[in-house]
Design an enzyme around this catalytic site. Sequence first.
Site, PDB file in Angstrom:
ATOM      1  N   ASP A  73      -9.264  10.663  62.623  1.00 33.70           N
ATOM      2  CA  ASP A  73      -8.313   9.807  63.344  1.00 33.70           C
ATOM      3  C   ASP A  73      -8.695   9.590  64.799  1.00 33.70           C
ATOM      4  O   ASP A  73      -8.141   8.708  65.464  1.00 33.70           O
ATOM      5  CB  ASP A  73      -6.904  10.419  63.285  1.00 33.70           C
ATOM      6  CG  ASP A  73      -6.815  11.715  64.079  1.00 33.70           C
ATOM      7  OD1 ASP A  73      -5.951  11.818  64.975  1.00 33.70           O
ATOM      8  OD2 ASP A  73      -7.611  12.635  63.815  1.00 33.70           O
ATOM      9  N   PHE A 123     -13.858  15.246  55.615  1.00 33.15           N
ATOM     10  CA  PHE A 123     -12.572  14.833  56.147  1.00 33.15           C
ATOM     11  C   PHE A 123     -12.200  15.668  57.366  1.00 33.15           C
ATOM     12  O   PHE A 123     -12.396  16.894  57.374  1.00 33.15           O
ATOM     13  CB  PHE A 123     -11.453  15.053  55.115  1.00 33.15           C
ATOM     14  CG  PHE A 123     -11.633  14.362  53.805  1.00 33.15           C
ATOM     15  CD1 PHE A 123     -11.061  13.126  53.573  1.00 33.15           C
ATOM     16  CD2 PHE A 123     -12.348  14.966  52.775  1.00 33.15           C
ATOM     17  CE1 PHE A 123     -11.198  12.491  52.347  1.00 33.15           C
ATOM     18  CE2 PHE A 123     -12.489  14.349  51.545  1.00 33.15           C
ATOM     19  CZ  PHE A 123     -11.913  13.098  51.333  1.00 33.15           C
ATOM     20  N   ASP A 124     -11.625  15.012  58.374  1.00 37.90           N
ATOM     21  CA  ASP A 124     -10.866  15.728  59.384  1.00 37.90           C
ATOM     22  C   ASP A 124      -9.549  16.166  58.731  1.00 37.90           C
ATOM     23  O   ASP A 124      -9.157  15.640  57.691  1.00 37.90           O
ATOM     24  CB  ASP A 124     -10.615  14.796  60.575  1.00 37.90           C
ATOM     25  CG  ASP A 124      -9.817  15.465  61.687  1.00 37.90           C
ATOM     26  OD1 ASP A 124      -9.976  16.688  61.892  1.00 37.90           O
ATOM     27  OD2 ASP A 124      -9.030  14.760  62.345  1.00 37.90           O
ATOM     28  N   GLY A 125      -8.864  17.113  59.385  1.00 35.69           N
ATOM     29  CA  GLY A 125      -7.623  17.608  58.806  1.00 35.69           C
ATOM     30  C   GLY A 125      -6.393  16.896  59.334  1.00 35.69           C
ATOM     31  O   GLY A 125      -5.786  16.061  58.656  1.00 35.69           O
ATOM     32  N   PHE A 160     -14.229  10.908  57.611  1.00 27.30           N
ATOM     33  CA  PHE A 160     -12.992  10.276  58.039  1.00 27.30           C
ATOM     34  C   PHE A 160     -12.324  11.099  59.129  1.00 27.30           C
ATOM     35  O   PHE A 160     -12.138  12.312  58.974  1.00 27.30           O
ATOM     36  CB  PHE A 160     -12.032  10.128  56.856  1.00 27.30           C
ATOM     37  CG  PHE A 160     -12.564   9.265  55.750  1.00 27.30           C
ATOM     38  CD1 PHE A 160     -12.637   7.895  55.899  1.00 27.30           C
ATOM     39  CD2 PHE A 160     -13.001   9.832  54.558  1.00 27.30           C
ATOM     40  CE1 PHE A 160     -13.134   7.088  54.869  1.00 27.30           C
ATOM     41  CE2 PHE A 160     -13.489   9.043  53.531  1.00 27.30           C
ATOM     42  CZ  PHE A 160     -13.552   7.658  53.691  1.00 27.30           C
TER      43      PHE A 160
END
Length: 306
Positions: free
Chosen positions: A282, A167-169, A280
Amino acid sequence: MPDRDADPLIVAISSRTLFDMEESHALFEREGIDAYAAFQREREDDLLRPGIAFPLVRKLLALNQGAPTDAPRVEVILISRNSADSGLRIFNSIAHHGLSIKRAAFSNGAPPFPYIRPFGADLFLSANAEDVSAALAAGVAAATLLPATPNSKLAPHLRPDQLRIAFDGDAVIFDDEGERVSREGGLAAFAEHERSHAGEPLSGGPFRGFLDALHRLQAAFPVGQDAPIRTALVTARSVPAHERVIRTLREWGIRLDEALFLGGRPKGPFLEAFGADIFFDDSEHNILSARDHVAAGHVPHGVANR
């Protein structure tokens, strides 16, 4: 077997991400729904090839086999713009591959996202960006998952028996507060903001609920290198912006097995080294970089997508 009374982890997935349907999708774009439906009916006994999310789905469903008795079960639900008639080829392929997918919604061309919440999905993966945005707006973690690029060499699975999710943060696990500060004031302003707010937990982003559900599933298995699920945070943050992230996860009671604070380095090679089944983020820029290495889901949320 997993406890059927425990809250399950439910993942809804589109047929175009589960199987390689790019040929028929291109036909639909060129000639419309009638030509597409006829194409699928004529080939309903021809098995579809695995798509970009097929390995992820297989590993998710495998978690139900031999799981601790108190482990939540995992369920995968098919969400499709096909009709039930043209979708017969999809179910034939599901049966051939031995995937335990029992529930489905066929919307016959209409947007299928309204059915995601009634199914109780924790995550929705689709190749349709509009459906993904609608799911996010309804409060469901969702990502646009595109086929691998023609020349990509996806990372080999380091552990065939281990599910690895990265995951991105900011704007994924957490809200987009940090990105807003960075865009408005630059990196220096961001660093100062994070330093001055280090003891203040970040607000949750669109994947907070999915991360909670995944953590509940993780907690039912032994901890360590042989655990069947391994997670990683892969973020452009660097020291000193790391502290707030660590304190936030501690406050939430969430375990991430690995954390990579890259300070702006390209994420693709690190995701390949981690062996992610899916990542994932954004940022479309980061997704384009990652797609050459791993399955990558774009989360169209936050200031970067406005």
